[in-house]
Write a protein that holds these residues in place. Structure first.
Motif, PDB file in Angstrom:
ATOM      1  N   ALA A 156     -15.448   3.988   3.744  1.00 19.02           N
ATOM      2  CA  ALA A 156     -14.356   4.955   3.702  1.00 19.02           C
ATOM      3  C   ALA A 156     -13.068   4.343   4.250  1.00 19.02           C
ATOM      4  CB  ALA A 156     -14.732   6.203   4.504  1.00 19.02           C
ATOM      5  N   TYR A 157     -13.199   3.569   5.327  1.00 20.77           N
ATOM      6  CA  TYR A 157     -11.995   2.983   5.918  1.00 20.77           C
ATOM      7  C   TYR A 157     -11.456   1.840   5.065  1.00 20.77           C
ATOM      8  CZ  TYR A 157      -8.789   2.704   9.850  1.00 20.77           C
ATOM      9  OH  TYR A 157      -7.663   2.773  10.640  1.00 20.77           O
ATOM     10  N   SER A 158     -12.339   1.176   4.371  1.00 13.55           N
ATOM     11  CA  SER A 158     -11.896   0.145   3.435  1.00 13.55           C
ATOM     12  C   SER A 158     -11.062   0.766   2.317  1.00 13.55           C
ATOM     13  CB  SER A 158     -13.113  -0.582   2.848  1.00 13.55           C
ATOM     14  OG  SER A 158     -12.703  -1.594   1.950  1.00 13.55           O
ATOM     15  N   ARG A 159     -11.482   1.939   1.838  1.00 13.71           N
ATOM     16  CA  ARG A 159     -10.698   2.636   0.817  1.00 13.71           C
ATOM     17  C   ARG A 159      -9.397   3.173   1.404  1.00 13.71           C
ATOM     18  NH1 ARG A 159     -10.310   0.851  -2.977  1.00 13.71           N
ATOM     19  NH2 ARG A 159      -9.962   2.592  -4.383  1.00 13.71           N
ATOM     20  N   TRP A 160      -9.416   3.554   2.687  1.00 11.27           N
ATOM     21  CA  TRP A 160      -8.166   3.998   3.319  1.00 11.27           C
ATOM     22  C   TRP A 160      -7.138   2.876   3.305  1.00 11.27           C
ATOM     23  CZ3 TRP A 160      -5.680   1.918   7.616  1.00 11.27           C
ATOM     24  CH2 TRP A 160      -4.508   2.589   7.986  1.00 11.27           C
ATOM     25  N   ARG A 161      -7.586   1.655   3.483  1.00 10.70           N
ATOM     26  CA  ARG A 161      -6.669   0.509   3.450  1.00 10.70           C
ATOM     27  C   ARG A 161      -5.868   0.500   2.153  1.00 10.70           C
ATOM     28  NH1 ARG A 161      -7.231  -4.615   1.078  1.00 10.70           N
ATOM     29  NH2 ARG A 161      -6.058  -6.290   2.098  1.00 10.70           N
ATOM     30  N   SER A 162      -6.525   0.722   1.043  1.00  9.91           N
ATOM     31  CA  SER A 162      -5.837   0.745  -0.244  1.00  9.91           C
ATOM     32  C   SER A 162      -4.872   1.929  -0.324  1.00  9.91           C
ATOM     33  CB  SER A 162      -6.865   0.821  -1.380  1.00  9.91           C
ATOM     34  OG  SER A 162      -6.228   0.808  -2.636  1.00  9.91           O
ATOM     35  N   LEU A 163      -5.306   3.077   0.186  1.00 10.27           N
ATOM     36  CA  LEU A 163      -4.441   4.259   0.196  1.00 10.27           C
ATOM     37  C   LEU A 163      -3.201   4.010   1.045  1.00 10.27           C
ATOM     38  CD1 LEU A 163      -3.968   7.256  -0.494  1.00 10.27           C
ATOM     39  CD2 LEU A 163      -5.415   7.855   1.462  1.00 10.27           C
ATOM     40  N   TYR A 164      -3.385   3.363   2.168  1.00 13.12           N
ATOM     41  CA  TYR A 164      -2.264   3.026   3.051  1.00 13.12           C
ATOM     42  C   TYR A 164      -1.284   2.090   2.349  1.00 13.12           C
ATOM     43  CZ  TYR A 164       0.192   0.729   6.926  1.00 13.12           C
ATOM     44  OH  TYR A 164       1.155   0.200   7.753  1.00 13.12           O
ATOM     45  N   GLU A 165      -1.803   1.101   1.644  1.00 14.83           N
ATOM     46  CA  GLU A 165      -0.931   0.157   0.938  1.00 14.83           C
ATOM     47  C   GLU A 165      -0.151   0.850  -0.176  1.00 14.83           C
ATOM     48  OE1 GLU A 165      -3.510  -3.016  -0.240  1.00 14.83           O
ATOM     49  OE2 GLU A 165      -3.419  -4.011   1.719  1.00 14.83           O
ATOM     50  N   LEU A 166      -0.785   1.793  -0.857  1.00 16.86           N
ATOM     51  CA  LEU A 166      -0.061   2.580  -1.863  1.00 16.86           C
ATOM     52  C   LEU A 166       1.084   3.350  -1.216  1.00 16.86           C
ATOM     53  CD1 LEU A 166      -2.917   4.077  -4.101  1.00 16.86           C
ATOM     54  CD2 LEU A 166      -1.276   2.300  -4.729  1.00 16.86           C
ATOM     55  N   ASN A 167       0.845   3.821  -0.007  1.00 19.45           N
ATOM     56  CA  ASN A 167       1.875   4.558   0.721  1.00 19.45           C
ATOM     57  C   ASN A 167       3.081   3.664   1.015  1.00 19.45           C
ATOM     58  OD1 ASN A 167       2.904   6.844   1.877  1.00 19.45           O
ATOM     59  ND2 ASN A 167       1.512   6.892   3.609  1.00 19.45           N
ATOM     60  N   ILE A 168       2.817   2.419   1.376  1.00 16.95           N
ATOM     61  CA  ILE A 168       3.896   1.458   1.632  1.00 16.95           C
ATOM     62  C   ILE A 168       4.707   1.217   0.361  1.00 16.95           C
ATOM     63  CG2 ILE A 168       4.425  -0.934   2.241  1.00 16.95           C
ATOM     64  CD1 ILE A 168       3.512   0.600   4.645  1.00 16.95           C
ATOM     65  N   ILE A 169       4.005   0.987  -0.741  1.00 18.39           N
ATOM     66  CA  ILE A 169       4.681   0.733  -2.018  1.00 18.39           C
ATOM     67  C   ILE A 169       5.512   1.947  -2.426  1.00 18.39           C
ATOM     68  CG2 ILE A 169       4.343   0.264  -4.474  1.00 18.39           C
ATOM     69  CD1 ILE A 169       3.752  -2.122  -2.657  1.00 18.39           C
ATOM     70  N   ALA A 170       4.938   3.129  -2.273  1.00 21.85           N
ATOM     71  CA  ALA A 170       5.659   4.353  -2.634  1.00 21.85           C
ATOM     72  C   ALA A 170       6.894   4.538  -1.761  1.00 21.85           C
ATOM     73  CB  ALA A 170       4.727   5.559  -2.501  1.00 21.85           C
ATOM     74  N   SER A 171       6.782   4.217  -0.486  1.00 20.92           N
ATOM     75  CA  SER A 171       7.933   4.330   0.423  1.00 20.92           C
ATOM     76  C   SER A 171       9.047   3.373   0.014  1.00 20.92           C
ATOM     77  CB  SER A 171       7.492   4.030   1.861  1.00 20.92           C
ATOM     78  OG  SER A 171       6.557   4.975   2.314  1.00 20.92           O
ATOM     79  N   PHE A 172       8.664   2.171  -0.369  1.00 25.32           N
ATOM     80  CA  PHE A 172       9.634   1.162  -0.801  1.00 25.32           C
ATOM     81  C   PHE A 172      10.363   1.623  -2.063  1.00 25.32           C
ATOM     82  CE2 PHE A 172      10.780  -2.689  -3.156  1.00 25.32           C
ATOM     83  CZ  PHE A 172      11.430  -3.439  -2.184  1.00 25.32           C
ATOM     84  N   ILE A 173       9.613   2.112  -3.032  1.00 23.17           N
ATOM     85  CA  ILE A 173      10.212   2.591  -4.283  1.00 23.17           C
ATOM     86  C   ILE A 173      11.096   3.799  -4.022  1.00 23.17           C
ATOM     87  CG2 ILE A 173       9.682   3.674  -6.509  1.00 23.17           C
ATOM     88  CD1 ILE A 173       7.174   1.898  -6.613  1.00 23.17           C
ATOM     89  N   SER A 174      10.629   4.690  -3.173  1.00 25.50           N
ATOM     90  CA  SER A 174      11.401   5.887  -2.850  1.00 25.50           C
ATOM     91  C   SER A 174      12.732   5.526  -2.201  1.00 25.50           C
ATOM     92  CB  SER A 174      10.584   6.782  -1.914  1.00 25.50           C
ATOM     93  OG  SER A 174      11.291   7.956  -1.594  1.00 25.50           O
ATOM     94  N   GLU A 175      12.715   4.495  -1.370  1.00 25.10           N
ATOM     95  CA  GLU A 175      13.930   4.099  -0.665  1.00 25.10           C
ATOM     96  C   GLU A 175      14.940   3.416  -1.580  1.00 25.10           C
ATOM     97  OE1 GLU A 175      15.272   1.281   3.137  1.00 25.10           O
ATOM     98  OE2 GLU A 175      13.148   1.567   2.649  1.00 25.10           O
ATOM     99  N   LYS A 218      10.509  -4.292   4.399  1.00 22.06           N
ATOM    100  CA  LYS A 218      11.741  -3.729   3.841  1.00 22.06           C
ATOM    101  C   LYS A 218      11.643  -2.226   3.585  1.00 22.06           C
ATOM    102  CE  LYS A 218      14.111  -7.614   3.355  1.00 22.06           C
ATOM    103  NZ  LYS A 218      15.389  -7.850   4.078  1.00 22.06           N
ATOM    104  N   SER A 219      10.435  -1.689   3.646  1.00 22.48           N
ATOM    105  CA  SER A 219      10.269  -0.267   3.327  1.00 22.48           C
ATOM    106  C   SER A 219      10.641   0.602   4.516  1.00 22.48           C
ATOM    107  CB  SER A 219       8.820   0.024   2.923  1.00 22.48           C
ATOM    108  OG  SER A 219       7.958  -0.133   4.031  1.00 22.48           O
ATOM    109  N   ASN A 220      11.027   1.820   4.200  1.00 22.55           N
ATOM    110  CA  ASN A 220      11.382   2.784   5.243  1.00 22.55           C
ATOM    111  C   ASN A 220      10.117   3.520   5.683  1.00 22.55           C
ATOM    112  OD1 ASN A 220      12.835   4.423   6.972  1.00 22.55           O
ATOM    113  ND2 ASN A 220      13.370   5.889   5.364  1.00 22.55           N
TER     114      ASN A 220
END
Length: 335
Positions: A156-175, A218-220
């Motif tokens: 489960a935590y291994s899958r959270w890692r991927s979810l967290y990375e998606l969050n970083i990418i989404a934050s970067f794109i959003s910014e 670089k992401s917010n």
């Protein structure tokens, strides 16, 4: 434990030896036979017997695999049922959050489809990129829930890692907006993982490669606060010594090798996945903000408190000898 096959091979040779000696006529023949026996190379016979025996074992296993599988599934069902019984309240908060997010995004999608075309076109690439990223993230959130319900904290935590990375990418794109979002979308049929990020204009042309860590910096996004959890999730995911010996599903100091379902370690992926999916959903809902989307984002952020409370309290109840996670005064003050 003795080498059963090795002993079987020796016993077989001994039986053959004894039977053959009985057929010899005198001591001279016996002595010559023993001399040849001592010099003989039985490696070919040994390998042939290994091959024949393994083939027979495969045939035997095929004959009884359905019966054995039914027994295995019965035992597995009992284990999972016990985990569900213990963690039911906590799992319910995660599943409720999944349904909340899904319903909120459905309503939001309907809203976006009805807004003025010119207004929608202003952020259409960002909306499209975040919508697909969010869809992937929401599926991963459900995967995390499923793994937790089956007693796989490390998975489960291994899958959270991927979810967290998606969050970083989404934050970067959003910014960085439309140009970066369009580059992200356009790169999906290329072999470049992160070159699309150059569209933000923040990276020197002399920089040969763009890494995920470059995007993170670089992401917010307050990634510095998540350094330790992200490090642990990397250890869990990769073939590290730390991830091998420090399993989430085992208590500290347990001299065990976990090979199946456990009811320990579910609090961390439970809490962190709730925080991350709320953050990711908020990014999507704020592309075209409305009163409804703001309320939905607020509701999800507040639901994190509900998730945290149930996971912490459940952990404290199941493992009374472990350090307490839930402190009413401390935890309530965080709200």
């Amino acid at each position: 434990m003795a080498d059963k096959f090795g002993q079987f091979f020796k016993d077989t040779l001994k039986e053959i030896l004894v039977e053959h000696v009985k057929e010899l006529k005198n001591q001279s023949e016996i002595d010559k036979f023993y001399e040849k026996y001592e010099k003989a190379d039985f490696s070919g016979l040994y390998l042939e017997m290994i091959n024949d025996t393994s083939n027979q074992m495969v045939r035997d296993a095929k004959m009884i695999m359905h019966e054995n599988t039914l027994l295995f599934r019965g035992e597995e069902t009992e284990i999972i049922a016990r985990i569900e019984q213990k963690w039911s309240n906590a799992f319910a908060t995660s599943e409720t959050m999944y349904m909340m997010v899904l319903e909120s995004v459905k309503d939001y999608s309907d809203y976006v489809n009805k807004i003025d075309n010119k207004e929608r076109e202003k952020s259409i690439h960002k909306y499209t990129a975040l919508k697909y990223i969010h869809g992937r993230g929401l599926q991963q959130f459900l995967e995390i829930i499923t793994l937790m319900k089956n007693g796989f904290a490390d998975g489960a935590y291994s899958r959270w890692r991927s979810l967290y990375e998606l969050n970083i990418i989404a934050s970067f794109i959003s910014e960085y907006g439309e140009e970066v979002a369009e580059a992200y979308i356009s790169s999906h049929n290329t072999e470049d993982r992160y070159e699309w990020a150059r569209a933000c204009g923040e990276f020197s042309p002399k920089k040969r490669y763009i890494s995920f860590d470059d995007i993170r910096k670089k992401s917010n996004f307050p990634s510095e606060l998540w350094q330790q959890p992200y490090r642990i999730s990397n250890e869990v995911t990769h073939a590290s010594s730390q991830g091998t010996f420090n399993r989430l599903g085992l208590m500290d100091g347990e001299e065990k090798i976990s090979v199946g379902h456990t009811d320990y370690g579910l609090t961390i992926p439970g809490e962190h996945s709730a925080i991350t999916i709320a953050q990711l959903t908020g990014l999507l809902l704020m592309v075209y903000p409305s009163g409804d989307s703001i309320i939905a984002a607020k509701m999800l952020n507040k639901w994190i408190d509900v998730v945290r409370e149930q996971y912490f309290k459940t952990h404290d109840y199941i493992f009374p000898d472990e350090p307490k996670l839930w402190n009413n005064e401390k935890n309530l003050s965080l709200r």
